[in-house]
Motif scaffolding. Structure first.
Motif: not given
Length: 623
Positions: A545-550, A571-585
């Motif tokens: 019943v408890i809502p998920r947090q960040l 935790a709720l997880r944002a996809d922080v690497t979604a805007g990185l097209y290509g680039g170094h690991y």
């Protein structure tokens, strides 16, 4: 009303186990006396079940009064006034029963001819005997194919000592034999012992609230005459009132000019404050004091729960609604309560869990209250050590006030929990299941005997029902015990209980932590043997019943410093690497590490509140 001296008045009640046809018989009596019109075929009006909760659940929870006028065919020259004071049938409303019987001289003991004596039949019979009432035994539902009136009559003779020849065989549904019930009321129930020429003495046995007229009191006139316009005084509060309206319930309010000795009716006297209407009070005429009547023993609340408004701004409205509703149910105790999770509310004491559930439904039906009700608890006794050999006993009904483990080891001598003597009546083939159920709920001192008291020469079918008695902790039967009892006995078992004092017990306080912070409204008092199962069950429910947090949230059940059970809310997880097209690991890993560090800081400083909607979902789910 002057035409009905005490010799022509009969005050009686109908007492029975739940669902034995009490309200249906009341309908037939009202029809036969012309108080209400005849029903349509197959329709049961159940006139005295006036509350919405009573009609929905098919049970009586509130005592009602109805006055009837009857001329017996055997004595057409006499017209009698019959006052029926209806009673509930469930164990949680025993105080309503005792209150109703105090205004009567006789009682119809109604027993279902198909089911026989049930647990509450025995309980209400003894209450009636304590009040010195004349018992008229009635066997109902004799028209059903499964009816065994002769066998049930022998059962009643063995259990209650009533003669089979005195028992009336009726069918309240079809009306068969009900005329003989009216005849028995007139001939067997004694008239009230009152004198209209004495000073006024009126006994208040019930009350209700009307928004326009204030408190409406139901009274039994023991002595004297009460008239409209009389000045009366309460012996309890010493306040003076003027009688503005009086009359009888026929079955609705019907005004009359007087009420006199032996009669039962209502009065309205501009009593505005509900606390002034004291059940069991004696009223007398101003300037003519009388000896007050004994009244009633104050009720003991057996189950406590917190009631909070879903919207915290509605607290004052909720408190006022509770005050008005407790006027019709004086067995409920009320005190203010507050919680960090739920805000301001009230802590209420009830006689049982059905009583609590009915009160909640009446709040919602009659006052449109939107409420959250916490898990039920029972009153515990904590014995604290004092200097020397002295000890101090404190009764605790709120888990928040229960001592912690450190206090228990240093300051507390012992903790006691309330016991009840449980009575279960069940067919013989379910005895093993019932004993197993009692053992699993910490039942002790079990004993059983055959109900009918059949002799060895009689067939085993005659002795197929058993009375099982056991001492059990009250906390074990206030949750889901009754549901398990019915399911494991295929609905055949009946259950009743009475107080049996307190007993020393190994109890602990269980708290629930969200992100290492306790939620006070969720605290529980549990027996040491059940801490693992209860802790795991509640942690799983909280996880749903408890809502998920960040950030990640640990949900823990804790006794003292020991963690009993744990679930982790991811935790709720944002996809922080979604805007990185290509680039170094390494560039992606840098973003992910930054996110990880941020969540750590959030978890350290962030707080998790249990939303009221989640709390509502938690409390409304079955255990």
């Amino acid at each position: 009303m002057e035409d009905f001296p005490v010799e022509l008045v009969r005050n009686f009640s109908i007492i029975a186990h739940i669902d034995h046809g009490k309200s249906t018989l009341a309908d037939r009596l009202l029809e036969l006396t012309g108080t209400i019109s005849k029903r349509q075929k197959g329709v049961n009006a159940q006139v005295l079940d006036k509350l919405k909760v009573e009609r929905e659940r098919g049970i009586t929870v509130k005592a009602q009064t109805a006055s009837m006028f009857h001329t017996p065919p055997s004595t057409p020259s006499h017209r009698y006034l019959l006052n029926l004071i209806d009673t509930p049938g469930h164990v949680d409303f025993a105080w309503e029963v005792a209150r109703s019987l105090a205004a009567c001289e006789g009682a119809l003991l109604l027993v279902d001819a198909t089911q026989g004596i049930q647990a509450q039949s025995i309980s209400v019979f003894h209450i009636a005997r304590e009040h010195g009432l004349v018992i008229v035994p009635v066997l109902n539902k004799i028209d059903l194919p499964a009816a065994q009136p002769d066998r049930i009559a022998r059962q009643m003779e063995a259990t209650f000592g009533l003669k089979p020849d005195d028992m009336l065989h009726i069918s309240a549904k079809t009306g068969v034999g009900v005329e003989r019930v009216l005849e028995a009321i007139v001939n067997r129930v004694p008239p009230p012992a009152g004198d209209r020429n004495q000073r006024l003495k009126a006994f208040m046995f019930d009350s209700s609230y009307d928004r326009y007229r204030g408190v409406i009191s139901l009274v039994n006139i023991k002595e004297g005459i009460l008239k409209k316009g009389d000045k009366i005084v309460s012996t309890f509060t010493r306040k003076k009132y003027e009688v503005l309206e009086l009359g009888i319930m026929h079955p609705e309010e019907t005004p009359t000019t007087t009420l006199q000795a032996g009669q039962v009716g209502f009065i309205a006297c501009a009593m505005k404050d509900s606390s002034e209407a004291h059940i069991g009070d004696t009223l007398h005429r101003a300037g003519e004091p009388v000896e007050p009547m004994p009244g009633f023993k104050p009720t003991k609340a057996m189950v406590f729960a917190g009631v909070f408004p879903v919207d915290s701004n509605d607290f004052l409205k909720l408190e006022e609604s509770i005050k008005k509703l407790t006027l019709t149910d004086r067995s409920v105790t009320v005190q203010r309560d507050s919680s960090t999770a739920l805000g301001q509310g009230c802590r209420l004491g009830f006689l049982g869990t059905l009583h609590m559930d009915v009160f909640r439904q009446r709040l919602e039906d009659e006052y449109e209250a939107n409420i959250i009700i916490t898990a039920p608890t029972v009153p515990y006794q904590v014995v604290y050590k004092e200097k020397g050999d002295k000890e101090k006993i404190v009764t605790i009904s709120n888990p928040v006030d229960f001592p912690d483990m450190t206090d228990i080891s240093s300051k507390v001598k012992e903790i006691r929990e309330p016991l009840v003597k449980a009575t279960i009546i069940v067919p013989e083939e379910y005895l093993g299941e019932m004993m197993d159920l009692c053992f699993s709920h910490r039942g002790e001192d079990m004993d059983y005997q055959y109900l009918e008291g059949a002799s060895d020469t009689e067939s085993t079918a005659e002795a197929s029902r058993i009375i099982l008695t056991a001492n059990m902790p009250l906390s074990e039967i206030v949750t889901d015990f009754f549901d398990k009892l019915k399911s494991r006995s295929s609905g055949f078992a009946s259950f009743d209980y009475e107080e049996a004092g307190y007993k020393r017990s190994d109890l602990v306080k269980m708290q629930f932590l969200l992100n290492a912070k306790p939620v006070d409204a969720l605290a529980l008092i549990v027996h040491r043997s059940a801490e693992q199962s209860v802790g795991r069950a509640w942690v799983k429910k909280l996880h749903k019943v408890i809502p998920r947090q960040l950030f990640e949230v640990p949900i823990q059940a804790v006794v003292g410093k020991k963690v009993i059970a744990r679930e982790t809310l991811s935790a709720l997880r944002a996809d922080v690497t979604a805007g990185l097209y290509g680039g170094h690991y390494e560039r992606k890993m840098k973003h992910l590490e930054n996110q990880k560090e941020s969540k750590k800081r959030m978890k350290r400083v962030g707080s998790v509140d249990l939303p009221q909607e989640a709390f509502y979902d938690l409390m409304s789910t079955k255990k």
